[in-house]
Design a protein around this motif. Structure first.
Motif, PDB file in Angstrom:
ATOM      1  N   ASN A 259       0.694  -1.105  -0.015  1.00 56.34           N
ATOM      2  CA  ASN A 259       0.093  -0.099  -0.080  1.00 56.34           C
ATOM      3  C   ASN A 259       0.651   1.336   0.126  1.00 56.34           C
ATOM      4  O   ASN A 259       0.287   2.574   0.074  1.00 56.34           O
ATOM      5  N   GLY A 260       2.082   1.086  -0.114  1.00 53.46           N
ATOM      6  CA  GLY A 260       2.973   2.396  -0.014  1.00 53.46           C
ATOM      7  C   GLY A 260       4.536   1.785  -0.330  1.00 53.46           C
ATOM      8  O   GLY A 260       4.649   0.667  -0.483  1.00 53.46           O
ATOM      9  N   PRO A 261       5.712   2.573   0.152  1.00 57.89           N
ATOM     10  CA  PRO A 261       6.875   2.206  -0.059  1.00 57.89           C
ATOM     11  C   PRO A 261       7.097   0.932   0.865  1.00 57.89           C
ATOM     12  O   PRO A 261       6.758   0.725   1.994  1.00 57.89           O
ATOM     13  N   ALA A 262       7.807   0.223   0.408  1.00 60.98           N
ATOM     14  CA  ALA A 262       8.290  -1.295   1.223  1.00 60.98           C
ATOM     15  C   ALA A 262       9.716  -1.297   1.081  1.00 60.98           C
ATOM     16  O   ALA A 262      10.518  -0.850   0.118  1.00 60.98           O
ATOM     17  N   ARG A 263      10.246  -2.013   2.098  1.00 59.90           N
ATOM     18  CA  ARG A 263      11.667  -2.095   2.169  1.00 59.90           C
ATOM     19  C   ARG A 263      12.090  -3.766   2.449  1.00 59.90           C
ATOM     20  O   ARG A 263      11.285  -4.184   3.413  1.00 59.90           O
ATOM     21  N   VAL A 264      13.277  -4.103   1.816  1.00 60.73           N
ATOM     22  CA  VAL A 264      13.689  -5.539   2.199  1.00 60.73           C
ATOM     23  C   VAL A 264      15.013  -5.555   2.684  1.00 60.73           C
ATOM     24  O   VAL A 264      15.850  -4.876   1.883  1.00 60.73           O
ATOM     25  N   GLY A 265      15.318  -5.997   3.667  1.00 63.61           N
ATOM     26  CA  GLY A 265      16.564  -5.806   4.203  1.00 63.61           C
ATOM     27  C   GLY A 265      17.309  -7.154   4.441  1.00 63.61           C
ATOM     28  O   GLY A 265      16.685  -8.194   3.931  1.00 63.61           O
ATOM     29  N   THR A 513      16.491   9.026   8.127  1.00 53.81           N
ATOM     30  CA  THR A 513      15.276   8.255   8.553  1.00 53.81           C
ATOM     31  C   THR A 513      14.181   8.706   7.557  1.00 53.81           C
ATOM     32  O   THR A 513      13.696   9.694   7.242  1.00 53.81           O
ATOM     33  N   LEU A 514      14.048   7.607   7.048  1.00 58.99           N
ATOM     34  CA  LEU A 514      13.124   7.720   5.657  1.00 58.99           C
ATOM     35  C   LEU A 514      11.736   8.347   5.844  1.00 58.99           C
ATOM     36  O   LEU A 514      11.105   8.903   5.169  1.00 58.99           O
ATOM     37  N   SER A 515      11.078   8.098   7.081  1.00 61.37           N
ATOM     38  CA  SER A 515       9.664   8.707   7.405  1.00 61.37           C
ATOM     39  C   SER A 515       9.862  10.156   7.383  1.00 61.37           C
ATOM     40  O   SER A 515       8.826  10.846   6.972  1.00 61.37           O
ATOM     41  N   SER A 516      10.917  10.932   7.810  1.00 60.91           N
ATOM     42  CA  SER A 516      10.870  12.177   7.755  1.00 60.91           C
ATOM     43  C   SER A 516      11.166  12.837   6.422  1.00 60.91           C
ATOM     44  O   SER A 516      10.925  14.039   6.092  1.00 60.91           O
ATOM     45  N   LEU A 517      11.471  11.860   5.321  1.00 56.70           N
ATOM     46  CA  LEU A 517      11.508  12.395   4.138  1.00 56.70           C
ATOM     47  C   LEU A 517      10.446  12.234   3.013  1.00 56.70           C
ATOM     48  O   LEU A 517      10.363  11.907   1.895  1.00 56.70           O
ATOM     49  N   GLY A 518       9.493  11.664   3.895  1.00 53.12           N
ATOM     50  CA  GLY A 518       8.157  11.170   2.918  1.00 53.12           C
ATOM     51  C   GLY A 518       8.044   9.901   2.324  1.00 53.12           C
ATOM     52  O   GLY A 518       7.326   9.426   1.608  1.00 53.12           O
ATOM     53  N   VAL A 519       9.148   8.991   2.939  1.00 51.55           N
ATOM     54  CA  VAL A 519       8.982   7.557   2.484  1.00 51.55           C
ATOM     55  C   VAL A 519       8.593   6.812   3.590  1.00 51.55           C
ATOM     56  O   VAL A 519       9.536   6.332   4.482  1.00 51.55           O
ATOM     57  N   ASN A 520       7.473   6.308   3.887  1.00 48.80           N
ATOM     58  CA  ASN A 520       6.945   5.637   5.023  1.00 48.80           C
ATOM     59  C   ASN A 520       7.044   4.244   4.780  1.00 48.80           C
ATOM     60  O   ASN A 520       6.010   3.800   4.157  1.00 48.80           O
ATOM     61  N   ILE A 521       7.769   3.553   5.317  1.00 47.59           N
ATOM     62  CA  ILE A 521       8.307   2.086   5.251  1.00 47.59           C
ATOM     63  C   ILE A 521       7.442   1.314   6.495  1.00 47.59           C
ATOM     64  O   ILE A 521       7.562   0.024   6.722  1.00 47.59           O
ATOM     65  N   ARG A 522       6.874   2.051   7.573  1.00 51.82           N
ATOM     66  CA  ARG A 522       6.399   1.404   8.858  1.00 51.82           C
ATOM     67  C   ARG A 522       5.383   0.360   8.440  1.00 51.82           C
ATOM     68  O   ARG A 522       4.452   0.872   7.662  1.00 51.82           O
ATOM     69  N   GLY A 523       5.619  -0.806   8.909  1.00 46.78           N
ATOM     70  CA  GLY A 523       4.568  -1.851   8.612  1.00 46.78           C
ATOM     71  C   GLY A 523       4.956  -2.707   7.507  1.00 46.78           C
ATOM     72  O   GLY A 523       4.250  -3.650   6.967  1.00 46.78           O
ATOM     73  N   ARG A 524       5.910  -2.282   6.354  1.00 47.36           N
ATOM     74  CA  ARG A 524       6.229  -2.727   5.418  1.00 47.36           C
ATOM     75  C   ARG A 524       7.600  -3.277   5.220  1.00 47.36           C
ATOM     76  O   ARG A 524       8.060  -2.871   3.902  1.00 47.36           O
ATOM     77  N   SER A 525       8.243  -3.629   6.026  1.00 41.84           N
ATOM     78  CA  SER A 525       9.520  -3.990   6.091  1.00 41.84           C
ATOM     79  C   SER A 525       9.700  -5.337   6.612  1.00 41.84           C
ATOM     80  O   SER A 525       8.993  -5.868   7.283  1.00 41.84           O
ATOM     81  N   SER A 526      10.582  -6.009   5.468  1.00 46.20           N
ATOM     82  CA  SER A 526      10.842  -7.383   5.781  1.00 46.20           C
ATOM     83  C   SER A 526      12.589  -7.774   5.567  1.00 46.20           C
ATOM     84  O   SER A 526      13.140  -6.827   5.271  1.00 46.20           O
ATOM     85  N   ARG A 527      12.649  -9.028   6.024  1.00 48.32           N
ATOM     86  CA  ARG A 527      14.162  -9.048   6.234  1.00 48.32           C
ATOM     87  C   ARG A 527      14.450 -10.706   5.477  1.00 48.32           C
ATOM     88  O   ARG A 527      13.736 -11.794   5.822  1.00 48.32           O
TER      89      ARG A 527
END
Length: 727
Positions: A259-265, A513-527
């Motif tokens: 539903n928005g930006p996602a991050r894979v670590g 800190t991505l959220s402060s730059l308009g890139v909200n990955i909260r709840g969409r991070s995986s590893r």
């Protein structure tokens, strides 16, 4: 003749079997699959059930081999194995199949016993029986193992395992999740951690019907391919399995709708880049027809950007690449500035010259109140990094990771100095990549603001963002200005941004800190936690190097390498010290000779500085060895022994590696000790960066690793690692 389309897919493990055949037999398998799809009732294929109550069927590939097929539905089949004709019919009860209740994927299991040491073990009467060994997994109940996703038909054999050799033999043909789980438990990972790190990422998103094979074959846990072109690619010399098959964890991340930006670590070698590439292909397949490039694939390193293009071409060919803009992030910023004619004729200089330029500016202007190093960092990280356009913006700006706090008067002084410095650079006809990124970010942000309303919708009816999707590899290396530019290039919404990266591999001083730059990955991070590159032995020692450090997750939280593991085995890395640098160079030559002095590009030597690299090159050339230096765009040639500094090894991998010069004062650098008392935060940040460089270097090796030092070893080499040289 049969009418209607027939689907025939190939299971991952069947592919592994096929690739062991001769080239002629591989071709026969491909021809068989093509014929089967056209008409499975062709008499020459001899399709028949193995027994009356089973979905398993066999078909003729050629005179020697038979295909083992699982009948999914009326016209849907799964190729699960290719066996010699005798193996298929000798023991019809040898094969079991079922839907895994945890993953919902189809598992077909070869139930052959493990050697002669498991089921049916017989001890001759005149031989003294060996002392009974404790079963490897007797501390876990059947219910616990099944809850982790272990394949139920294999439980009796698993219960009999007593040695690592037996475990390896069983897991060579076990389903993927069973392999992952048992290896993790065998390595001592606690049960709850295995559940969280190994099982949960591949758990089915919906309740599993153990009889619904049509649903099961579509799930990520059923690793299959049905693409004729993909199968044909397997016959090519350049085929690699990553192009076709993904681990179920990876496939879920690739195909998920966000539903928005996602991050894979994930740690080194876990397939983050592979996931990014397959994500691009997945997004491209959903695009409407066209000739535009609505997908951006970018990364910081120029060398990696070129590699991404090569890999994407291998994955999907020109048709896929034609819809994707693949460009290094600084080149992208430069393009934006050039389009707006905002850079004039200024020449871009590397950011590593910023400190030198500030030094020169302060000497020229006679300013002595501030150190060049502090001003250079404040300018690049805060003012340019945050795209601050005015003195007022700077007064209000947060300065994370900058250590020293500043008064309002001090901020005013610094702002005036940076304005003068910027003018000074302009008069010289130069600017830095950081300035280019800042200007590009501002241009994109202004373009978006001018053409959209408050809700982000077009205010004039003509505005269209540059991209529909943005995919970023090695996300930890981008600066705040880069993120602001990217955020403005794609409209917020589903599947807008997909990021892969690992902050443990951050080798540039970019903390955001991505959220402060308009890139909200909260709840969409995986590893991702499974390494495909290096052995368990190398991985264990690399993790020792990271002991005691805390890393961020790009969004204000912490990230660790818990659960990071490998299924590959090899020898223990060598750790050796010498009295002097000259003696250490002798160790390097000795190690190369012990490896047979290969010059085919499979061996590399990594050192902390360019001066040390030059010394090693001279020593090896004097010894008659062919040497290739690694430059900013990678090795200049594929052959020879590759030599370079730690920064140069990002994105590379080798069969064997030597990391030399890992001495105190070199790793970490002696110069950072001056910050220990005056700027503790800066000291910690620089020390962490040097540790990350060593970690990146240590995880470039696939099979063998040797670590050398002279004098006092680096403090990053813990006592246990250093003591190994005495073993």
């Amino acid at each position: 003749m049969s009418t209607g389309a027939t689907t025939l897919r190939m299971l991952d493990r069947a592919d592994k079997e096929v690739m062991k055949l001769t080239r002629a037999d591989i071709g026969a398998v491909y021809e068989f699959m093509h014929k089967f799809r056209h008409n499975p009732e062709n008499p020459g294929l001899n399709l028949k059930a193995l027994n009356s109550d089973s979905r398993l069927m066999s078909a003729r590939v050629n005179k020697d081999y038979r295909a083992l097929l699982l009948h999914i539905s009326e016209r849907d089949y799964l190729l699960v194995a290719v066996k010699h004709r005798g193996e298929v019919y000798d023991d019809l009860s040898r094969y079991a199949y079922r839907i895994n209740r945890i993953t919902g994927g189809i598992e077909v299991i070869d139930m052959a016993p493990v050697g002669d040491s498991i089921i049916g073990r017989v001890v001759p009467p005149d031989v003294e029986p060996e002392p009974a060994q404790k079963p490897l997994f007797d501390t876990y109940t059947d219910s616990q193992l099944l809850d982790l996703g272990v394949s139920e038909p294999l439980l009796p054999q698993i219960r009999e395992l007593t040695t690592e050799a037996e475990l390896l033999e069983l897991l060579d043909r076990a389903p993927q999740l069973t392999t992952d789980v048992l290896f993790a438990l065998f390595d001592g990972t606690p049960y709850d951690d295995v559940l969280q790190q190994v099982t949960d990422p591949v758990r089915a998103d919906e309740p599993v019907d153990p009889e619904d094979f049509e649903a099961a074959v579509e799930r990520p846990a059923t690793q299959v391919t049905s693409d004729d072109e993909a199968l044909q690619a397997m016959l090519g010399e350049a085929f690699e399995r990553w192009q076709i098959f993904l681990h179920p964890t990876q496939r879920k991340l690739v195909e998920r709708r966000y539903n928005g930006p996602a991050r894979v670590g994930g740690g080194p070698g876990t397939g983050k880049t592979i996931v990014a590439l397959h994500r691009v292909a997945h997004l491209a397949r959903q695009l409407p027809d066209g000739s535009d490039k609505p997908i951006l694939l970018t990364t910081f390193n120029r060398n990696l950007a070129a590699d991404l293009r090569t890999r994407l071409m291998a994955l999907g060919g020109q048709e896929l690449v034609s819809r994707v803009d693949i460009v290094n992030i600084d080149r992208l910023a430069s393009r934006v500035v050039a389009e707006a004619k905002a850079g004039g004729s200024r020449r871009v200089v590397d950011d590593n010259r910023v400190l030198e330029l500030w030094d020169e500016f302060l000497i020229e202007t006679g300013e002595i109140a501030w150190e060049a190093e502090f001003l250079a960092a404040e300018w690049t990280q805060v003012i340019l990094g945050q795209v601050l356009n005015s003195r007022t913006d700077y007064f209000k700006a947060r300065r994370p990771n900058r250590g020293r706090s500043l008064s309002r008067i001090e901020r005013d002084q610094i702002w005036q100095l940076t304005e003068r410095f910027t003018t000074w650079l302009e008069n010289r006809g130069v600017w830095t990549w950081r300035q280019v990124a800042q200007r590009a970010a501002r241009l994109e942000m202004d373009r978006t603001a001018q053409n959209t309303g408050v809700a982000g919708e077009s205010s004039g009816g003509f505005y269209r963002p540059r991209y529909r999707h943005v995919v970023v590899d090695e996300a930890q290396d981008l600066s705040a200005a880069h993120w602001k530019m990217l955020r403005a290039m794609v409209a917020p919404g589903p599947d807008d941004m997909f990021l892969t990266g690992d902050t443990h591999q951050r080798i540039y001083d970019n903390h955001v800190t991505l959220s402060s730059l308009g890139v909200n990955i909260r709840g969409r991070s995986s590893r991702l936690t499974l390494s495909y590159r290096t052995t368990r032995q190398i991985l264990a020692d690399a993790l020792q190097i990271m002991t005691g450090e805390v890393y961020d997750d790009l969004d204000g939280g912490e990230e660790d390498l818990a659960g990071y593991r490998s299924l590959l085995r090899g020898g223990r890395p060598a750790f050796r010290g010498a009295g002097t640098w000259a003696q250490e160079r002798d160790l390097i030559v000795e190690q190369l000779h012990s490896w047979g002095s290969p010059t085919d590009g499979s061996v590399a030597i990594c050192v902390p500085t360019r001066d040390l690299a030059a010394d090693v090159i001279s020593r090896l050339e004097a010894d008659g060895l062919q040497v290739v230096e690694i430059g900013p765009d990678g090795p200049k040639r594929p052959d020879g022994v590759h030599i370079g500094t730690m920064h140069r090894f990002k994105g590379l991998e080798y069969q064997r590696m030597i990391i030399a010069g890992v001495s105190d004062g070199l790793v970490p650098r002696q110069m950072i000790s001056r910050y220990r008392d005056s700027d503790p935060k800066r000291y910690q940040r620089e020390r962490q960066r040097d540790r990350s460089l060593l970690f990146v270097a240590a995880t470039r090796s696939r099979d063998e690793l040797a670590v050398f030092w002279h004098g006092t070893p680096s403090p990053f080499l813990t006592g246990r690692l250093v003591q190994r040289q005495l073993a």
